[in-house]
Write a protein that holds these residues in place. Sequence first.
Motif, PDB file in Angstrom:
ATOM      1  N   SER A  63       0.778  -1.318  -0.060  1.00  0.00           N
ATOM      2  CA  SER A  63      -0.233   0.099  -0.074  1.00  0.00           C
ATOM      3  C   SER A  63       0.836   1.329   0.069  1.00  0.00           C
ATOM      4  O   SER A  63       1.921   1.204   0.334  1.00  0.00           O
ATOM      5  N   ILE A  64       0.324   2.442  -0.385  1.00  0.00           N
ATOM      6  CA  ILE A  64       0.928   3.654  -0.226  1.00  0.00           C
ATOM      7  C   ILE A  64       1.367   3.908   1.131  1.00  0.00           C
ATOM      8  O   ILE A  64       2.500   4.507   1.232  1.00  0.00           O
ATOM      9  N   ALA A  65       0.437   3.552   2.136  1.00  0.00           N
ATOM     10  CA  ALA A  65       0.912   3.960   3.468  1.00  0.00           C
ATOM     11  C   ALA A  65       2.243   3.231   3.780  1.00  0.00           C
ATOM     12  O   ALA A  65       3.204   3.748   4.584  1.00  0.00           O
ATOM     13  N   LYS A  66       2.419   2.228   3.429  1.00  0.00           N
ATOM     14  CA  LYS A  66       3.794   1.173   3.600  1.00  0.00           C
ATOM     15  C   LYS A  66       4.820   1.710   3.010  1.00  0.00           C
ATOM     16  O   LYS A  66       5.932   1.856   3.406  1.00  0.00           O
ATOM     17  N   VAL A  67       4.720   2.346   1.829  1.00  0.00           N
ATOM     18  CA  VAL A  67       5.764   2.916   1.178  1.00  0.00           C
ATOM     19  C   VAL A  67       6.152   4.259   2.040  1.00  0.00           C
ATOM     20  O   VAL A  67       7.663   4.465   2.070  1.00  0.00           O
ATOM     21  N   ARG A  68       5.193   4.832   2.551  1.00  0.00           N
ATOM     22  CA  ARG A  68       5.611   6.175   3.338  1.00  0.00           C
ATOM     23  C   ARG A  68       6.418   5.606   4.630  1.00  0.00           C
ATOM     24  O   ARG A  68       7.345   6.420   4.984  1.00  0.00           O
ATOM     25  N   ASP A  69       5.874   4.479   5.108  1.00  0.00           N
ATOM     26  CA  ASP A  69       6.725   4.038   6.295  1.00  0.00           C
ATOM     27  C   ASP A  69       8.140   3.755   6.035  1.00  0.00           C
ATOM     28  O   ASP A  69       9.087   4.019   6.750  1.00  0.00           O
ATOM     29  N   CYS A  70       8.269   3.148   4.702  1.00  0.00           N
ATOM     30  CA  CYS A  70       9.593   2.953   4.343  1.00  0.00           C
ATOM     31  C   CYS A  70      10.654   4.256   4.103  1.00  0.00           C
ATOM     32  O   CYS A  70      11.699   4.044   4.373  1.00  0.00           O
ATOM     33  N   TYR A  71       9.867   5.201   3.774  1.00  0.00           N
ATOM     34  CA  TYR A  71      10.663   6.416   3.612  1.00  0.00           C
ATOM     35  C   TYR A  71      11.022   6.982   4.649  1.00  0.00           C
ATOM     36  O   TYR A  71      12.020   7.468   4.832  1.00  0.00           O
ATOM     37  N   GLU A  72      10.131   6.848   5.906  1.00  0.00           N
ATOM     38  CA  GLU A  72      10.826   7.171   7.049  1.00  0.00           C
ATOM     39  C   GLU A  72      11.765   6.880   7.397  1.00  0.00           C
ATOM     40  O   GLU A  72      12.684   7.325   8.243  1.00  0.00           O
ATOM     41  N   ASP A  73      11.695   5.120   7.390  1.00  0.00           N
ATOM     42  CA  ASP A  73      12.966   4.272   8.006  1.00  0.00           C
ATOM     43  C   ASP A  73      13.994   4.613   7.132  1.00  0.00           C
ATOM     44  O   ASP A  73      15.162   4.661   7.708  1.00  0.00           O
ATOM     45  N   SER A  74      13.930   4.991   5.799  1.00  0.00           N
ATOM     46  CA  SER A  74      15.159   5.201   4.944  1.00  0.00           C
ATOM     47  C   SER A  74      15.763   6.580   5.581  1.00  0.00           C
ATOM     48  O   SER A  74      16.951   6.504   5.627  1.00  0.00           O
ATOM     49  N   LYS A  75      14.945   7.571   5.746  1.00  0.00           N
ATOM     50  CA  LYS A  75      15.544   9.116   6.494  1.00  0.00           C
ATOM     51  C   LYS A  75      16.340   8.656   7.591  1.00  0.00           C
ATOM     52  O   LYS A  75      17.291   9.343   7.944  1.00  0.00           O
ATOM     53  N   ARG A  76      15.747   7.826   8.474  1.00  0.00           N
ATOM     54  CA  ARG A  76      16.285   7.576   9.798  1.00  0.00           C
ATOM     55  C   ARG A  76      17.655   6.793   9.719  1.00  0.00           C
ATOM     56  O   ARG A  76      18.632   7.016  10.297  1.00  0.00           O
ATOM     57  N   LEU A  77      17.866   5.824   8.664  1.00  0.00           N
ATOM     58  CA  LEU A  77      18.833   5.321   8.292  1.00  0.00           C
ATOM     59  C   LEU A  77      19.804   6.096   7.765  1.00  0.00           C
ATOM     60  O   LEU A  77      21.223   6.009   7.908  1.00  0.00           O
ATOM     61  N   ASP A  78      19.560   7.198   6.833  1.00  0.00           N
ATOM     62  CA  ASP A  78      20.401   8.111   6.319  1.00  0.00           C
ATOM     63  C   ASP A  78      21.261   9.059   7.583  1.00  0.00           C
ATOM     64  O   ASP A  78      22.280   9.586   7.122  1.00  0.00           O
ATOM     65  N   LYS A  79      20.429   9.309   8.329  1.00  0.00           N
ATOM     66  CA  LYS A  79      20.580  10.342   9.467  1.00  0.00           C
ATOM     67  C   LYS A  79      20.844  11.697   8.925  1.00  0.00           C
ATOM     68  O   LYS A  79      20.018  12.108   8.161  1.00  0.00           O
ATOM     69  N   ASP A  80      22.108  12.110   8.997  1.00  0.00           N
ATOM     70  CA  ASP A  80      22.450  13.576   8.400  1.00  0.00           C
ATOM     71  C   ASP A  80      22.788  13.703   6.948  1.00  0.00           C
ATOM     72  O   ASP A  80      22.552  14.577   6.195  1.00  0.00           O
ATOM     73  N   ARG A  81      23.007  12.467   6.330  1.00  0.00           N
ATOM     74  CA  ARG A  81      23.276  12.444   4.959  1.00  0.00           C
ATOM     75  C   ARG A  81      22.291  11.538   4.247  1.00  0.00           C
ATOM     76  O   ARG A  81      22.194  10.612   4.275  1.00  0.00           O
ATOM     77  N   LYS A  82      21.715  12.354   3.379  1.00  0.00           N
ATOM     78  CA  LYS A  82      20.482  11.840   2.461  1.00  0.00           C
ATOM     79  C   LYS A  82      21.089  11.087   1.046  1.00  0.00           C
ATOM     80  O   LYS A  82      21.871  11.418   0.399  1.00  0.00           O
ATOM     81  N   THR A  83      20.687   9.769   1.166  1.00  0.00           N
ATOM     82  CA  THR A  83      21.353   8.728   0.079  1.00  0.00           C
ATOM     83  C   THR A  83      20.173   8.946  -1.069  1.00  0.00           C
ATOM     84  O   THR A  83      18.943   9.334  -0.743  1.00  0.00           O
ATOM     85  N   HIS A  84      20.581   8.225  -2.312  1.00  0.00           N
ATOM     86  CA  HIS A  84      20.043   8.210  -3.256  1.00  0.00           C
ATOM     87  C   HIS A  84      18.630   7.228  -3.151  1.00  0.00           C
ATOM     88  O   HIS A  84      17.585   7.480  -3.825  1.00  0.00           O
ATOM     89  N   PHE A  85      18.682   6.413  -2.006  1.00  0.00           N
ATOM     90  CA  PHE A  85      17.711   5.349  -1.791  1.00  0.00           C
ATOM     91  C   PHE A  85      16.382   6.199  -1.295  1.00  0.00           C
ATOM     92  O   PHE A  85      15.333   6.012  -1.685  1.00  0.00           O
ATOM     93  N   THR A  86      16.814   7.235  -0.475  1.00  0.00           N
ATOM     94  CA  THR A  86      15.734   8.126   0.059  1.00  0.00           C
ATOM     95  C   THR A  86      14.968   9.011  -0.969  1.00  0.00           C
ATOM     96  O   THR A  86      13.938   9.283  -1.039  1.00  0.00           O
ATOM     97  N   GLN A  87      15.737   9.302  -1.898  1.00  0.00           N
ATOM     98  CA  GLN A  87      15.411  10.346  -3.062  1.00  0.00           C
ATOM     99  C   GLN A  87      14.505   9.511  -3.988  1.00  0.00           C
ATOM    100  O   GLN A  87      13.341  10.230  -4.292  1.00  0.00           O
ATOM    101  N   VAL A  88      14.731   8.245  -4.295  1.00  0.00           N
ATOM    102  CA  VAL A  88      13.874   7.614  -5.328  1.00  0.00           C
ATOM    103  C   VAL A  88      12.356   7.356  -4.545  1.00  0.00           C
ATOM    104  O   VAL A  88      11.605   7.429  -5.186  1.00  0.00           O
ATOM    105  N   ILE A  89      12.432   7.073  -3.296  1.00  0.00           N
ATOM    106  CA  ILE A  89      10.991   6.901  -2.533  1.00  0.00           C
ATOM    107  C   ILE A  89      10.516   8.153  -2.684  1.00  0.00           C
ATOM    108  O   ILE A  89       9.251   8.348  -2.772  1.00  0.00           O
ATOM    109  N   GLY A  90      11.276   9.317  -2.460  1.00  0.00           N
ATOM    110  CA  GLY A  90      10.761  10.691  -2.373  1.00  0.00           C
ATOM    111  C   GLY A  90      10.025  11.012  -3.593  1.00  0.00           C
ATOM    112  O   GLY A  90       8.983  11.487  -3.712  1.00  0.00           O
ATOM    113  N   TYR A  91      10.513  10.465  -5.014  1.00  0.00           N
ATOM    114  CA  TYR A  91       9.998  10.653  -6.082  1.00  0.00           C
ATOM    115  C   TYR A  91       8.491  10.027  -6.191  1.00  0.00           C
ATOM    116  O   TYR A  91       7.511  10.478  -6.673  1.00  0.00           O
TER     117      TYR A  91
END
Length: 301
Positions: A63-91
């Motif tokens: 579901s879209i809600a679970k994709v948003r959860d993955c987005y939040e988890d990806s931002k926490r894993l990136d911490k201060d440095r945003k990776t391309h993984f977080t960017q593609v989920i953001g798209y």
Amino acid sequence: MARKDPSMTLQYMSEVNGQLSDEIRQLRQGDYTRLFKQSRSFIDALLRSPKGQLTTYGPSVTSIAKVRDCYEDSKRLDKDRKTHFTQVIGYFISLVDALKILVQRVREWIGDSVNELTVHERQRAPAKKIQSEIDFMEKFLEEHNDFTDLHKHKTLEEFRGLNTGEVPAWGAVVNLIPVLLKTADSIAELTAKWSSITHRLGMGIYETAPAGRPDSRARGGSATGGPRSSSRPSPQKTPERSGSGAVKTRKTYADKMDEKFKGRISLLERPPWKPSSQIPHNLYPQLHIHLGSPTNHVPYN
């Protein structure tokens, strides 16, 4: 009579439909292109999250809600440095949010107007298809809707051309945005078709007989005066006579045969210039006669 002015509403709908096509084109040239150049990275980004894992019954992201959860988890894993993984989920999320705004406008600008101005039988088929396509977009843009049954609503032809061959299990989440954008394209095409049908029918379909005739008689009586108003009923009797004559039309031989065979042509009624659609077969099975294709000529020695 429609509550709105039909001619003004049709002009407004054509302008809105052009704007809809422009917005779809802009979405395809923006985050959509950036996302699907990195479809493999998008799936890897979902797998980074504890919620995005492969299970016995397929991917856990449904579901879209679970994709948003993955987005939040990806931002926490990136911490201060945003990776391309977080960017593609953001798209993906930005496209979903843009499509939600788009389908809301389509419902208000096109869906409601089409529903209100559909009064003729020839308008009903495209109008019904427009409403079903809008319902489809609204359903699959709901946050908690399971989009793994996407293939039940759209054919596999709409899933081609994407880099998902090595990850077929994640095909639903990868194909969600392309299918929704193609649905929006079909809404624009159907709206143009509906408008074309309406223009060909003319604005007379919105003028009902009970509302139009008393006004015309009132205007004619006041303009012509008393002596001429007595001659008004004579033209009104002509449609009644023509209508009664139309009821007593005789059925032709073709109409009787059509009712008898329900549209199918009987072998006895087949015209001589129309060849039979049946394949030649052996009429005498006890004799070893095998009829081949008449085009295959065997030369004699």
